[in-house]
Design an enzyme around this catalytic site. Structure first.
Site, short mmCIF file in Angstrom:
data_model
loop_
_atom_site.label_atom_id
_atom_site.label_comp_id
_atom_site.label_asym_id
_atom_site.label_seq_id
_atom_site.Cartn_x
_atom_site.Cartn_y
_atom_site.Cartn_z
N GLU A 289 0.83 -1.22 0.00
CA GLU A 289 0.00 0.00 0.00
C GLU A 289 0.86 1.26 0.00
O GLU A 289 0.42 2.31 -0.46
CB GLU A 289 -0.92 0.03 1.24
CG GLU A 289 -2.24 -0.66 0.99
CD GLU A 289 -3.28 -0.40 2.09
OE1 GLU A 289 -2.95 0.15 3.15
OE2 GLU A 289 -4.43 -0.78 1.86
N HIS A 310 8.68 -26.53 -1.67
CA HIS A 310 8.06 -27.64 -2.39
C HIS A 310 6.92 -27.16 -3.28
O HIS A 310 6.13 -27.97 -3.75
CB HIS A 310 7.59 -28.70 -1.39
CG HIS A 310 8.73 -29.29 -0.62
ND1 HIS A 310 9.28 -30.52 -0.89
CD2 HIS A 310 9.49 -28.76 0.39
CE1 HIS A 310 10.30 -30.74 -0.07
NE2 HIS A 310 10.45 -29.70 0.71
N LYS A 424 -14.17 -0.10 -3.98
CA LYS A 424 -15.29 0.27 -3.10
C LYS A 424 -16.36 1.00 -3.91
O LYS A 424 -17.55 0.73 -3.76
CB LYS A 424 -14.79 1.20 -1.98
CG LYS A 424 -13.86 0.54 -1.00
CD LYS A 424 -13.50 1.50 0.13
CE LYS A 424 -12.39 0.94 0.97
NZ LYS A 424 -11.82 1.91 1.90
O1 PA5 Z 1 -3.42 1.07 5.83
C1 PA5 Z 1 -4.57 1.46 5.70
O2 PA5 Z 1 -4.87 2.65 5.87
C2 PA5 Z 1 -5.69 0.52 5.33
O3 PA5 Z 1 -5.25 -0.76 5.09
C3 PA5 Z 1 -6.70 0.47 6.45
O4 PA5 Z 1 -6.08 0.03 7.62
C4 PA5 Z 1 -7.87 -0.46 6.11
O5 PA5 Z 1 -8.43 -0.10 4.89
C5 PA5 Z 1 -8.93 -0.37 7.19
O6 PA5 Z 1 -9.42 0.93 7.34
P1 PA5 Z 1 -10.22 1.38 8.61
O7 PA5 Z 1 -9.37 1.18 9.80
O8 PA5 Z 1 -10.52 2.81 8.36
O9 PA5 Z 1 -11.46 0.53 8.67
#
Ligand code: PA5
Length: 447
Positions: A289, A310, A424
């Site tokens: 990310e 393996h 989303k």
């Molecule tokens: O690193 C990030 O920001 C995302 O992976 C969030 O942690 C994930 O989308 C969950 O979001 P939230 O905590 O707002 O539900």
């Protein structure tokens, strides 16, 4: 206290020491930028000094809340997705006995997870497992609006309230979310849940050392003070005045970017202990990310060895040469198992008699590293003296700091994730969520 170490000898055939040292100035400028907050993403740099700024009051509050859940619950469900659960699961899996959750007589509650997928069978089966069990819920969402955890919470809250009544359910639900915004904050205030705040300037994937990670980890019976101490020591060792030669995250960040420039587009995080499987999942999210944007970024992958030797071993040894490895090696396992003598010796293993199983594992590791280097896969070795809270804390901060530096070297904003919104938007359009009418019409035309 000993410390984690990094051995870069097996990348030197691909990138020379001089070439790495040439990157020192840039890497350290990127490290400095994390403190001076003068590059993209500067609103999300709270994690940089987080370990040393967690107060005694906050630690005590987390420990007290964990003690309350531990006394009331045999099972605690951690609801969250991405950064809101991976850090906790990574640490709990790494530091708990692999079969602890199967024991009837237990010291710690079983920690299970929900809201990290939308599998109906998973929720059905989880709900069945929780039936007639004393359970509690830690509901984690920074935004407080994420669909997956909200859906799971709606279902499990109803189950808990039916089982123990609204009053007792309130004692067993903790919400961890934004200080003021989002549906989860509103609900927590309405219902009177115990809450913890995720600081505004700490993004989900950098939040394991906030209550997001610390509360579930403490519930699992793991010492969060030692975890934080490891992270604090790594924070101190990699500060703005540290030198490149001793700043392990800066060296790691510089090397992976040099390898990337030379066509190594995939990094595989390798472990030799299955307990680290979810640590790699946490790492994948952190790097994926943070760096995968603007049509750039190393693809973070992970394997569990020797298991995956393996399966993926063939690809790694002889597939396209676009990969490098980062190996996490644990010097001493926590427990001891010795190979016994066998009179018949049909498996031919008597030559290993009296040796620890770990000696076999270590030779598999060394043999594999040499074979992979010979096959054109450079590897960076990260050695941890043993699996405990302190070294996992060091490792967490090591990878977080390296990720921030590495993202800046790459020239991206390592602290946003705009790409996560695309699915989303389509999902809401397909579900005909109110407010998405135009998107619904547009997407339906494409079906
Ligand atoms: O690193 C990030 O920001 C995302 O992976 C969030 O942690 C994930 O989308 C969950 O979001 P939230 O905590 O707002 O539900």
């Amino acid at each position: 206290m000993d410390s984690i170490k990094m051995n870069i000898r097996q990348v030197l055939g691909s990138v020379s020491e001089e070439e790495i040292l040439k990157q020192a100035g840039n890497a350290m400028a990127c490290n400095k930028a994390l403190y001076e907050k003068n590059r993209p993403g500067n609103d999300f740099l709270g994690w940089v000094t987080l370990p040393s700024s967690v107060s005694e009051k906050e630690i005590c509050e987390i420990e007290d809340t964990a003690a309350n859940l531990r006394s009331r619950c045999d099972v605690v469900v951690v609801i969250g997705i991405g950064g809101s659960y991976l850090g906790a699961k990574a640490v709990i899996d790494a530091l708990s006995s692999s079969f602890d959750w199967l024991q009837e007589k237990r010291e710690n509650p079983v920690v299970v997870y929900a809201g990290n997928n939308i599998g109906e069978d998973y929720l059905y089966e989880l709900s069945g497992y929780l039936n007639k069990k004393n359970f509690g819920i830690i509901n984690i969402s920074k935004s407080g609006t994420t669909t997956e955890p909200a859906l799971a919470f709606r279902i499990l809250k109803e189950q808990l309230e039916k089982a123990v009544g609204k009053e007792e359910a309130r004692n067993r639900i903790v919400a961890i979310t934004d200080a003021s915004k989002g549906a989860l904050r509103t609900l927590a205030v309405q219902e009177g849940y115990k809450t913890f705040v995720i600081p505004d300037d700490v993004g989900g994937r950098y939040s394991v050392l906030t209550p997001v990670g610390l509360l579930p980890i403490a519930v699992a019976g793991i010492n969060i003070r030692r975890l934080l101490q490891g992270a604090i020591d790594m924070e101190n060792a990699t500060g703005v005045n540290s030198s490149f030669e001793y700043n392990l995250p800066a060296i790691y960040a510089a090397i992976r970017n040099e390898l990337y420039k030379r066509g190594k587009k995939i990094e595989i995080l390798v472990n030799y202990h299955p307990k680290l499987h979810y640590f790699a999942e946490w790492w994948k999210q952190l790097y994926g990310e943070s760096e995968g944007k603007d049509l750039k970024g190393i693809f973070p992958a992970a394997v569990d060895f020797t298991t995956d030797l393996h399966s993926m071993g063939q690809w790694i040894q002889e597939g396209e040469r676009s990969i490098f490895e980062t190996v996490i090696s644990i010097q001493t396992p926590r427990e001891k198992v010795v190979v016994p003598h066998d009179d018949a010796n049909l498996d031919g293993l008597n030559f290993l008699e009296g040796k620890r199983v770990d000696e076999v594992n270590k030779m598999a590791e060394l043999g594999t590293r040499i074979a992979h280097v010979d096959g054109g896969v450079p590897n960076i070795l990260i050695e941890i003296p043993e699996l405990n809270e302190y070294y996992i804390g060091e490792l967490i901060y090591f990878f977080e700091k390296a990720c921030g530096i590495s993202g800046y070297i790459l020239g991206v904003n390592p602290f946003n994730q705009p790409g996560v919104e695309a699915y989303k938007k389509n999902m809401f359009a397909l579900l005909e969520k109110p407010g998405y009418e135009k998107e619904t019409e547009a997407i339906k035309k494409r079906l």
